[in-house]
Design a protein around this motif. Structure first.
Motif, mmCIF file in Angstrom:
data_model
loop_
_atom_site.group_PDB
_atom_site.id
_atom_site.type_symbol
_atom_site.label_atom_id
_atom_site.label_comp_id
_atom_site.label_asym_id
_atom_site.label_seq_id
_atom_site.Cartn_x
_atom_site.Cartn_y
_atom_site.Cartn_z
ATOM 1 N N ASP A 129 1.752 -17.046 -1.960
ATOM 2 C CA ASP A 129 0.354 -17.907 -2.008
ATOM 3 C C ASP A 129 0.011 -17.979 -3.093
ATOM 4 O OD1 ASP A 129 -0.119 -18.311 0.504
ATOM 5 O OD2 ASP A 129 -1.129 -16.891 1.663
ATOM 6 N N LEU A 130 -0.214 -16.730 -3.943
ATOM 7 C CA LEU A 130 -0.396 -16.935 -5.634
ATOM 8 C C LEU A 130 0.381 -17.598 -6.031
ATOM 9 C CD1 LEU A 130 -0.530 -12.768 -6.689
ATOM 10 C CD2 LEU A 130 -2.026 -13.758 -5.689
ATOM 11 N N ALA A 131 2.214 -18.084 -6.000
ATOM 12 C CA ALA A 131 2.689 -18.793 -6.624
ATOM 13 C C ALA A 131 2.008 -20.502 -6.150
ATOM 14 C CB ALA A 131 4.447 -18.321 -6.426
ATOM 15 N N GLU A 132 1.781 -20.319 -5.219
ATOM 16 C CA GLU A 132 1.507 -21.579 -4.413
ATOM 17 C C GLU A 132 0.415 -22.142 -5.024
ATOM 18 O OE1 GLU A 132 -0.176 -24.614 -0.249
ATOM 19 O OE2 GLU A 132 1.023 -22.161 -0.302
ATOM 20 N N PHE A 133 -1.083 -21.227 -5.879
ATOM 21 C CA PHE A 133 -1.838 -21.483 -6.259
ATOM 22 C C PHE A 133 -2.128 -21.039 -7.332
ATOM 23 C CE2 PHE A 133 -3.217 -20.684 -1.246
ATOM 24 C CZ PHE A 133 -3.708 -22.089 -1.095
ATOM 25 N N GLY A 134 -0.828 -20.995 -8.291
ATOM 26 C CA GLY A 134 -1.181 -20.439 -9.382
ATOM 27 C C GLY A 134 -2.263 -19.873 -9.919
ATOM 28 N N MET A 135 -2.252 -18.096 -9.188
ATOM 29 C CA MET A 135 -3.276 -17.036 -9.433
ATOM 30 C C MET A 135 -3.002 -16.461 -9.926
ATOM 31 S SD MET A 135 -5.812 -17.244 -5.963
ATOM 32 C CE MET A 135 -4.357 -16.939 -4.374
ATOM 33 N N ASP A 136 -2.885 -15.939 -11.444
ATOM 34 C CA ASP A 136 -2.482 -15.287 -12.640
ATOM 35 C C ASP A 136 -3.260 -13.691 -12.199
ATOM 36 O OD1 ASP A 136 -2.098 -13.591 -14.474
ATOM 37 O OD2 ASP A 136 -2.727 -14.989 -16.383
ATOM 38 N N VAL A 137 -2.991 -13.161 -11.623
ATOM 39 C CA VAL A 137 -3.205 -11.851 -10.965
ATOM 40 C C VAL A 137 -2.225 -10.345 -11.202
ATOM 41 C CG1 VAL A 137 -4.200 -13.305 -9.411
ATOM 42 C CG2 VAL A 137 -2.167 -11.393 -9.141
ATOM 43 N N GLU A 138 -1.400 -10.622 -12.531
ATOM 44 C CA GLU A 138 -0.923 -9.577 -13.364
ATOM 45 C C GLU A 138 0.062 -8.754 -12.570
ATOM 46 O OE1 GLU A 138 -3.817 -7.411 -15.265
ATOM 47 O OE2 GLU A 138 -3.830 -8.690 -16.587
ATOM 48 N N PHE A 139 0.139 -9.531 -11.161
ATOM 49 C CA PHE A 139 1.259 -9.468 -9.926
ATOM 50 C C PHE A 139 2.420 -8.680 -10.803
ATOM 51 C CE2 PHE A 139 3.687 -10.215 -6.374
ATOM 52 C CZ PHE A 139 3.235 -8.866 -5.429
ATOM 53 N N GLU A 140 3.140 -7.825 -9.606
ATOM 54 C CA GLU A 140 4.040 -6.864 -10.608
ATOM 55 C C GLU A 140 4.802 -6.476 -9.348
ATOM 56 O OE1 GLU A 140 3.689 -5.191 -14.878
ATOM 57 O OE2 GLU A 140 2.073 -4.259 -13.980
ATOM 58 N N ARG A 141 5.484 -6.714 -8.604
ATOM 59 C CA ARG A 141 6.222 -6.133 -7.714
ATOM 60 C C ARG A 141 7.386 -5.009 -8.129
ATOM 61 N NH1 ARG A 141 7.443 -9.496 -1.893
ATOM 62 N NH2 ARG A 141 7.577 -7.699 -0.581
ATOM 63 N N GLU A 142 7.002 -3.786 -9.052
ATOM 64 C CA GLU A 142 8.220 -3.043 -9.356
ATOM 65 C C GLU A 142 8.476 -1.887 -8.946
ATOM 66 O OE1 GLU A 142 10.157 -3.610 -11.721
ATOM 67 O OE2 GLU A 142 9.132 -6.063 -11.917
ATOM 68 N N GLY A 143 7.620 -1.453 -7.186
ATOM 69 C CA GLY A 143 7.877 -0.513 -6.535
ATOM 70 C C GLY A 143 6.549 0.755 -6.911
ATOM 71 N N LYS A 144 6.778 1.828 -6.114
ATOM 72 C CA LYS A 144 6.029 3.102 -6.055
ATOM 73 C C LYS A 144 6.774 3.976 -6.245
ATOM 74 C CE LYS A 144 2.448 5.344 -3.601
ATOM 75 N NZ LYS A 144 1.673 4.986 -2.468
ATOM 76 N N LEU A 145 6.229 5.092 -6.621
ATOM 77 C CA LEU A 145 7.029 6.675 -6.641
ATOM 78 C C LEU A 145 6.162 7.146 -6.620
ATOM 79 C CD1 LEU A 145 9.136 8.594 -7.708
ATOM 80 C CD2 LEU A 145 7.687 8.846 -9.229
ATOM 81 N N THR A 146 6.759 8.651 -4.890
ATOM 82 C CA THR A 146 5.206 8.734 -4.535
ATOM 83 C C THR A 146 6.013 10.754 -4.496
ATOM 84 O OG1 THR A 146 4.769 7.627 -2.535
ATOM 85 C CG2 THR A 146 4.180 10.226 -2.592
ATOM 86 N N VAL A 147 5.465 11.602 -5.339
ATOM 87 C CA VAL A 147 5.537 12.502 -5.793
ATOM 88 C C VAL A 147 5.300 13.766 -5.293
ATOM 89 C CG1 VAL A 147 5.689 12.022 -8.633
ATOM 90 C CG2 VAL A 147 4.016 12.346 -7.758
ATOM 91 N N ALA A 148 5.716 15.145 -5.039
ATOM 92 C CA ALA A 148 5.280 15.996 -4.679
ATOM 93 C C ALA A 148 5.276 17.351 -5.023
ATOM 94 C CB ALA A 148 6.221 16.220 -2.712
ATOM 95 N N ALA A 149 4.957 17.695 -4.933
ATOM 96 C CA ALA A 149 3.929 19.342 -5.007
ATOM 97 C C ALA A 149 4.631 20.924 -4.951
ATOM 98 C CB ALA A 149 3.062 19.605 -6.045
ATOM 99 N N THR A 150 4.953 20.496 -3.975
ATOM 100 C CA THR A 150 5.605 21.875 -3.353
ATOM 101 C C THR A 150 5.940 21.508 -1.323
ATOM 102 O OG1 THR A 150 3.552 21.382 -1.312
ATOM 103 C CG2 THR A 150 2.056 22.557 -3.269
ATOM 104 N N PRO A 151 6.936 22.464 -1.391
ATOM 105 C CA PRO A 151 7.617 22.691 -0.158
ATOM 106 C C PRO A 151 7.212 21.914 0.654
ATOM 107 C CG PRO A 151 7.762 24.862 -0.824
ATOM 108 C CD PRO A 151 6.777 24.217 -1.722
ATOM 109 N N TRP A 152 6.419 21.831 1.464
ATOM 110 C CA TRP A 152 5.920 21.088 3.056
ATOM 111 C C TRP A 152 5.907 19.631 1.755
ATOM 112 C CZ3 TRP A 152 4.183 25.455 0.991
ATOM 113 C CH2 TRP A 152 2.387 25.332 -0.087
ATOM 114 N N GLN A 153 5.335 19.694 0.681
ATOM 115 C CA GLN A 153 5.295 17.699 0.758
ATOM 116 C C GLN A 153 6.264 17.320 0.050
ATOM 117 O OE1 GLN A 153 2.700 17.658 -3.005
ATOM 118 N NE2 GLN A 153 0.702 18.814 -1.956
#
Length: 463
Positions: free
Chosen positions: A119-143
């Protein structure tokens, strides 16, 4: 005290995103009573997507959208811009609450993000869309064990993810706090301010009538439709959509279904490449940690770091004071956490600090339904996960209004309202007990008895 902490005093108390958008054409209140085929109440993501998708389905209809302030000035323009491939607040939440529908929820969430990008492409919406992923980090053994469980769930449902420790983690983030991570490539970020501005621009170009500074104070049924009451007059509509989310619901029966939760965000000045290299963060992916009290972290287009979350604050009586958006002890707390997690940046100045409001449901996902004899549809309860899910909710509400039986409308997540929050003072006490238990779980890895009871009844608390 670090320079970051000191700069809080002078940081702008407005969302950084508002500085990235240009002037908008005025959309004044209606000058007389108004008649339309579809009235949309609320000019955030949900309402704007609804108006735009309605125009696709009803090319000749008169569609009017009204907002009490200006479009996107509430929750939509104040969030972090994380655009998830999920409509169910993650795979784990889908499995816990709707195990029989989990496969469908995961598939529909991934498809929704694909269609969102299209939809962003179809309507030419410039919203700084970046599909580059997500890193979830953990600080404890249970995490860390929690990350491994998440990876197994993603593998089960065909989602790609990579478990990281040691040098593999340091290649993506160097921090004395976090010792493991899970990288998910299929995740996106965008600029919420530009998203609102572009949805508004396209809706206007598609012939949607938008009226800002037009609060709706009441809704009633009449022959052939509904009437919305505003200070300037009546809006008569054949059908209506309520997309007010974190605002007090117009329908009394929904007032116990969501609560307003406030969280807070800080943003640094633009960083140099050497500063980002010092923390090992050279990519464009977003970051979040694994705690119940979690931070969400990302870069802006000009390489500022946005650091938000951790506190999720409920005010007694479901108060929504505008002062809560600019005044909070949370700013200092999250700034201290920022300096602790990323020591090389402890002296980087902060330029913006603001609060946002989240429409939180007891199951941490949106729900939808109809009222007024099927002429009114609503969706709410996104619990901080509405950037992409708002589009799915818009399609769902239109399906419901048009009487379409679709895979969306068949979902239990949509059809069943969440467990209601109790009246005060039990609401405030219950939330405080749940939050205390979540903080202890972060510290010890053990879930409280109270939260285990809530789990059994399908009740949760999250932001």
């Amino acid at each position: 005290m670090t320079n970051a902490m000191q700069s809080l005093a002078t940081a702008k108390r407005t969302p950084y995103w508002t500085d990235t958008t240009g002037p908008r054409p005025a959309c004044p209140p209606p000058q007389a009573d108004l008649r339309c085929d579809l009235a949309v109440v609320g000019g955030g993501f949900t309402g704007l997507w609804t108006a735009l998708e309605a125009r696709r389905r009803m090319p000749d209809a008169r569609i009017a959208l009204v907002d009490a302030g200006v479009c996107g000035n509430a929750a939509s323009g104040r969030n972090g811009g994380f655009c998830a491939p999920s409509i169910s607040h993650g795979i784990g939440n889908a499995m816990q609450r709707w195990p029989k529908e989990a496969e469908a929820l995961v598939r529909l969430g991934m498809s929704n993000l694909d269609d969102f990008e299209s939809d962003l492409a179809e309507f030419g919406m410039d919203v700084e869309f970046e599909r580059e992923g997500k890193l979830t980090v953990a600080a404890t053994p249970w995490q860390i064990e929690g990350l491994k469980t998440q990876q197994a769930l993603r593998r089960r449902f065909g989602g790609e993810s990579h478990f990281l420790e040691g040098d593999a983690l340091r290649d993506r983030l160097k921090s004395p706090v976090y010792s493991a991570g899970l990288f998910e490539p299929n995740y996106a970020l965008l600029n919420p301010g530009k998203m609102v501005a572009e949805l508004r621009r396209v809706a206007l170009a598609q012939g949607v009538d938008i009226h800002e500074h037009t609060p709706v104070t009441g809704i009633s049924q009449q022959a052939g439709g509904v009437v919305l009451t505003t200070p300037g007059g009546r809006i008569e509509a054949s059908q209506a959509v309520l997309a007010t989310n974190a605002a007090p619901p117009l329908l009394r029966r929904l007032r116990s279904a969501v609560i307003p939760i406030f969280d807070y965000t800080i943003v640094t000045r633009p960083l140099e490449d050497e500063e980002l290299a010092a923390i090992g963060w050279t990519g464009r992916y977003g970051i979040a940690d694994s705690g119940n009290q979690f931070h969400y972290v990302r870069k802006t287009a000009d390489n500022r770091i946005l650091w938000g979350g951790f506190d999720a604050i409920y005010h007694y009586g479901s108060r929504r004071d505008t002062a809560f958006l600019t005044e909070s002890d949370s700013f200092a707390r999250i700034a201290a956490n920022f300096a602790r997690a990323l020591p090389p940046l402890a002296d980087v100045a902060l330029t913006h600090a603001w609060g946002g409001i989240i429409d939180t449901s007891a199951r941490t996902t949106f729900f939808a339904g109809t009222a007024q004899g099927g002429r009114v549809a609503y969706a709410m309860g996104f619990t901080g996960q509405g950037v992409s899910a708002s589009r799915f909710a818009a399609l769902t509400m239109l399906d419901l209004l048009q009487g379409r039986e679709t895979e969306r409308t068949a979902l239990s997540m949509v059809r069943r309202r969440p467990f209601p929050f109790p009246p005060e003072p039990f609401r405030w006490l219950g939330i405080r007990m749940a939050q205390h238990g979540l903080a202890r779980e972060d510290a010890t890895g053990r879930r409280s008895v109270f939260n285990r009871v809530l789990d059994r009844f399908g009740v949760g608390f999250d932001s």
